[in-house]
Design a protein around this motif. Structure first.
Motif, PDB file in Angstrom:
ATOM      1  N   THR A 241       0.832  -1.194   0.000  1.00  0.00           N
ATOM      2  CA  THR A 241       0.000   0.000   0.000  1.00  0.00           C
ATOM      3  C   THR A 241       0.872   1.252   0.000  1.00  0.00           C
ATOM      4  OG1 THR A 241      -0.111  -0.074   2.418  1.00  0.00           O
ATOM      5  CG2 THR A 241      -1.910  -1.121   1.196  1.00  0.00           C
ATOM      6  N   GLY A 242       0.229   2.391  -0.321  1.00  0.00           N
ATOM      7  CA  GLY A 242       0.914   3.666  -0.275  1.00  0.00           C
ATOM      8  C   GLY A 242       0.868   4.274   1.112  1.00  0.00           C
ATOM      9  N   THR A 243       0.707   5.586   1.184  1.00  0.00           N
ATOM     10  CA  THR A 243       0.888   6.316   2.436  1.00  0.00           C
ATOM     11  C   THR A 243      -0.374   6.342   3.286  1.00  0.00           C
ATOM     12  OG1 THR A 243       2.526   7.724   1.365  1.00  0.00           O
ATOM     13  CG2 THR A 243       1.577   8.525   3.424  1.00  0.00           C
ATOM     14  N   ILE A 244      -0.229   5.968   4.547  1.00  0.00           N
ATOM     15  CA  ILE A 244      -1.255   6.189   5.563  1.00  0.00           C
ATOM     16  C   ILE A 244      -1.123   7.647   5.994  1.00  0.00           C
ATOM     17  CG2 ILE A 244      -2.075   5.559   7.862  1.00  0.00           C
ATOM     18  CD1 ILE A 244      -0.750   2.787   7.343  1.00  0.00           C
ATOM     19  N   LEU A 245      -2.162   8.449   5.732  1.00  0.00           N
ATOM     20  CA  LEU A 245      -2.019   9.898   5.866  1.00  0.00           C
ATOM     21  C   LEU A 245      -3.014  10.459   6.881  1.00  0.00           C
ATOM     22  CD1 LEU A 245      -0.779  12.567   4.874  1.00  0.00           C
ATOM     23  CD2 LEU A 245      -2.469  12.558   3.020  1.00  0.00           C
ATOM     24  N   PHE A 246      -2.496  11.140   7.903  1.00  0.00           N
ATOM     25  CA  PHE A 246      -3.312  11.863   8.875  1.00  0.00           C
ATOM     26  C   PHE A 246      -2.872  13.323   8.881  1.00  0.00           C
ATOM     27  CE2 PHE A 246      -3.829   7.573  10.435  1.00  0.00           C
ATOM     28  CZ  PHE A 246      -5.124   7.545  10.937  1.00  0.00           C
ATOM     29  N   ASP A 247      -3.736  14.198   8.411  1.00  0.00           N
ATOM     30  CA  ASP A 247      -3.463  15.635   8.449  1.00  0.00           C
ATOM     31  C   ASP A 247      -4.371  16.243   9.505  1.00  0.00           C
ATOM     32  OD1 ASP A 247      -2.699  18.190   8.041  1.00  0.00           O
ATOM     33  OD2 ASP A 247      -3.465  18.368   5.997  1.00  0.00           O
ATOM     34  N   VAL A 248      -3.867  16.315  10.723  1.00  0.00           N
ATOM     35  CA  VAL A 248      -4.658  16.743  11.868  1.00  0.00           C
ATOM     36  C   VAL A 248      -4.447  18.227  12.145  1.00  0.00           C
ATOM     37  CG1 VAL A 248      -5.089  16.366  14.321  1.00  0.00           C
ATOM     38  CG2 VAL A 248      -4.504  14.434  12.842  1.00  0.00           C
ATOM     39  N   GLY A 249      -3.220  18.680  11.964  1.00  0.00           N
ATOM     40  CA  GLY A 249      -2.903  20.079  12.215  1.00  0.00           C
ATOM     41  C   GLY A 249      -3.142  20.455  13.662  1.00  0.00           C
ATOM     42  N   THR A 250      -3.721  21.617  13.867  1.00  0.00           N
ATOM     43  CA  THR A 250      -3.972  22.100  15.229  1.00  0.00           C
ATOM     44  C   THR A 250      -5.256  21.540  15.826  1.00  0.00           C
ATOM     45  OG1 THR A 250      -5.080  24.058  14.330  1.00  0.00           O
ATOM     46  CG2 THR A 250      -2.708  24.229  14.769  1.00  0.00           C
ATOM     47  N   ALA A 251      -6.045  20.784  15.045  1.00  0.00           N
ATOM     48  CA  ALA A 251      -7.297  20.228  15.580  1.00  0.00           C
ATOM     49  C   ALA A 251      -7.018  19.268  16.727  1.00  0.00           C
ATOM     50  CB  ALA A 251      -8.073  19.522  14.469  1.00  0.00           C
ATOM     51  N   GLY A 252      -5.957  18.480  16.590  1.00  0.00           N
ATOM     52  CA  GLY A 252      -5.558  17.568  17.656  1.00  0.00           C
ATOM     53  C   GLY A 252      -6.243  16.226  17.587  1.00  0.00           C
TER      54      GLY A 252
END
Length: 635
Positions: free
Chosen positions: A369-380
């Motif tokens: 598989t490719g990238t497991i991506l979490f873009d959480v930023g400042t939301a936490g």
């Protein structure tokens, strides 16, 4: 008199009210397109009518309010006396039954009308409806029961706006919609089959809060549209009120195989093959939840899309798709567990949200598989991953921006070579923390920095991990820059290589503020770099980083190779000795199941305490009663 016999009188009145229902009778009519005649007065078995209208005319002529039962002999029924029929209303029930042995066909000959329209409770069985704009439509607040019936070349097979609808062993070959429901109390479909060119197999669009239960069991969809269900966000469903069991779907032509809006859904034992998007859920309000158990998704573009403030649980599922396995922009809790597997996706997991959420992965496999991506930023977020295996990734394995994270028994095995930084993990986010425990990462190569882990900002703790055969330009295994805290304990670095500095670890900072790398009981062996084969610091710019060895545990260095020659050193950082400090720990994750279990045990404990209190109170009461009785006897 009334006061004396009031209850008896009430009972008699209720009995009189109930008697008509108890003794309701049914008028039975027989029709036969070959041997019948519509001039028959009673449509009896020996003298059947020829059409449905003939039977209804006989019923009207009888001037009765009995229920209606129409028995249909084998044959083909067509024309205005059989097609476009509106059945009488009132407080009656109507059933129309074909022959279970021989085929009964109602052929609309491409009629623009509905074949049957009912405004009261309606039962249909053993009939084929074909070649019309619509099959059966219910427009009143009543019930519909269809069994062992086929809809062929029908625009919309069934349209329902009533109370209870039940379909059992019904086949649909529709050109528009198989089943369309706009209001209901209970919906029960079992053993039904959907094929053909319909845009949607099942469409349920309910805006009221009347519905209490929807059950789909053993349904098949082949080369046709899928399922679309929308319920009110204000309906508080209990667990298992909305469920799908054994739904088999292949070659789904609609954009989504199963599209759900609002409600608490459970989908079990359901394979979905060849589609654009397998499952899509959107919702608002407090009652949004999806539980997927043993759902296998194959050869689709997107597996699961969830966008709602509630929870999703993916349990023992297989997702083999080309684009995205699971995606979300809004979620309250993500739980993927119990031997779930992801194959082939460009992004097996893609979560990008601006609201806080929690989650946990447990016992999951990712393969090619490719990238497991979490873009959480400042939301936490508070998120843990345990017992996760990633084998032969096709791109960077995991990329995370923001949040508090714990990784336990997470293994990544190549071979993998990427352009950029962090082939295993690319971690970032001011205020973020990343705690690794018992993780094995091997055979990863990047053209940039950090063959296994690249960290910018945030805190990184490595405990009982193994890094083997990882390669980068700088920081063969781990590269950390501008970190808030960094610790390494009970970890092995072996056969890692950096083209420049930091064969195992390289640490950098864009400021001259003093920071530490805490190291305890860690082994560096057979690592290779131009300089700093084990650990290098400040090799790219001037900074102030100290490797702080624990006074009670030492680091060991063996067979490391600094290609600069005799002027090289395994550790190029300034060093000191002091107390070990862990940079990060696993975050607290409050899963819905844990919360419910805690509440259940609290209720049980309170109930036990209440029982004990009542027993004690009763014992005390008995004691004082006996004591008082004894005093009375003495007196």
């Amino acid at each position: 008199f009334f006061a004396r016999y009031k209850m008896k009188l009430i009972f008699v009145v209720l009995l009189l009210i109930a008697l008509p229902a108890c003794f309701a009778t049914t008028s039975t009519y027989n029709i036969d397109s070959v041997n019948g005649a519509d001039n028959s007065t009673d449509c009896s078995d020996s003298e059947p009518c020829a059409s449905v209208m003939g039977a209804l005319n006989a019923y009207i002529a009888s001037n009765t309010t009995n229920d209606i039962a129409i028995n249909v002999a084998a044959g083909t029924y067509t024309g205005v006396n059989n097609i476009g029929i509106t059945f009488p209303g009132g407080d009656i029930e109507i059933s129309i039954e074909g022959s279970a042995e021989d085929e009964v066909i109602f052929d609309g000959n491409n009629s623009p009308d509905w074949i049957f329209t009912a405004v009261t409770s309606f039962d249909v069985s053993d009939i084929t409806f074909q070649n019309a704009a619509g099959g059966v439509i219910i427009t009143s607040e009543d019930d519909l029961d269809i069994e062992s019936t086929t809809f062929f070349n029908i625009g919309t097979g069934v349209s329902f706006n009533g109370e209870d609808i039940s379909l059992d062993s019904v086949s649909f070959n529709s050109t528009d919609v198989g089943v369309y429901v706009t209001d209901a109390v209970t919906i029960d479909f079992e053993g039904c089959n959907f094929v053909g060119e319909s845009t949607t197999g099942i469409s349920i669009q309910i805006t009221t809060t009347n519905v209490t239960e929807i059950t789909f069991d053993t349904l098949t969809f082949e080369n046709t549209g899928g399922i679309s269900v929308s319920v009110s966000p204000d309906t508080d469903f209990e667990d298992n009120d909305l469920q799908m069991n054994d739904i088999e779907m292949t070659g789904i032509t609609s954009a989504v195989a199963i599209s759900l809006t609002n409600g608490r859904w459970t989908i079990e034992d359901s394979p979905i093959t060849t589609c654009t998007t397998a499952i899509s859920y959107t919702g608002s309000g407090n009652f949004t939840e999806v539980d997927l158990n043993s759902v296998d998704i194959m050869d689709c573009n997107t597996g699961i899309s969830f966008n709602a403030p509630g929870d999703i649980d993916i349990n023992d599922c297989t997702v083999n798709v080309t684009d995205t396995g699971f995606t979300s922009t809004l979620v309250g809790f993500i739980e993927i567990e119990n031997n779930s597997m992801f194959f082939g996706a460009t992004n097996p997991i893609h979560v990008s949200t601006t609201t806080y959420f929690q989650g946990e992965f447990d016992s999951i496999t990712f393969e090619e598989t490719g990238t497991i991506l979490f873009d959480v930023g400042t939301a936490g977020t508070n998120f843990t991953m345990s017992d996760v295996t990633i084998t032969s990734p096709t791109a960077r394995a995991i990329q995370i921006n923001g949040g508090l994270w714990g990784f336990s028994d997470v293994d990544i095995t190549g071979p993998l070579a990427i352009t950029g930084d962090g082939a295993g993990f690319h971690l970032s986010g001011v205020g973020s923390t990343y705690a690794f425990d018992d993780c094995d990462i091997s055979e990863l190569t990047t053209s940039g920095s950090g063959g296994a882990i690249y960290l910018v900002d945030g805190a990184l703790a490595l405990d009982e991990c193994n890094f083997t055969n990882c390669t980068a330009n700088t920081g063969g295994a781990v590269y950390a820059v501008d970190y808030s805290a960094f610790s390494i304990k009970d970890t092995d670095f072996e056969y890692n290589t950096a083209v420049l500095n930091g064969g195992a670890v390289d640490a950098e900072s864009s400021t001259t503020n003093g920071t530490n790398i805490y190291v305890e009981s860690t082994d560096f062996s057979s690592n290779r770099a131009y300089n700093g084969a084990a650990i290098s610091c400040c090799s790219l710019s001037v900074c102030n980083i100290t490797v702080m060895y624990n006074k009670d545990g030492t680091a060991t260095f063996e067979n490391n190779n600094n290609t600069i020659g005799s002027t090289g050193a395994d550790v190029t950082c300034q060093t000191n000795v002091g107390d070990f400090q862990t940079a990060a720990t696993d975050p607290q994750v409050d899963s819905p199941s844990t919360s419910s279990d805690w509440l259940m045990w609290l209720i049980i404990i309170l109930a036990i305490l209440l029982v004990i209190g009542l027993v004690v109170a009763a014992g005390v009461g008995v004691y004082f009663y006996k004591k008082r009785t004894a005093y009375t006897q003495i007196d």
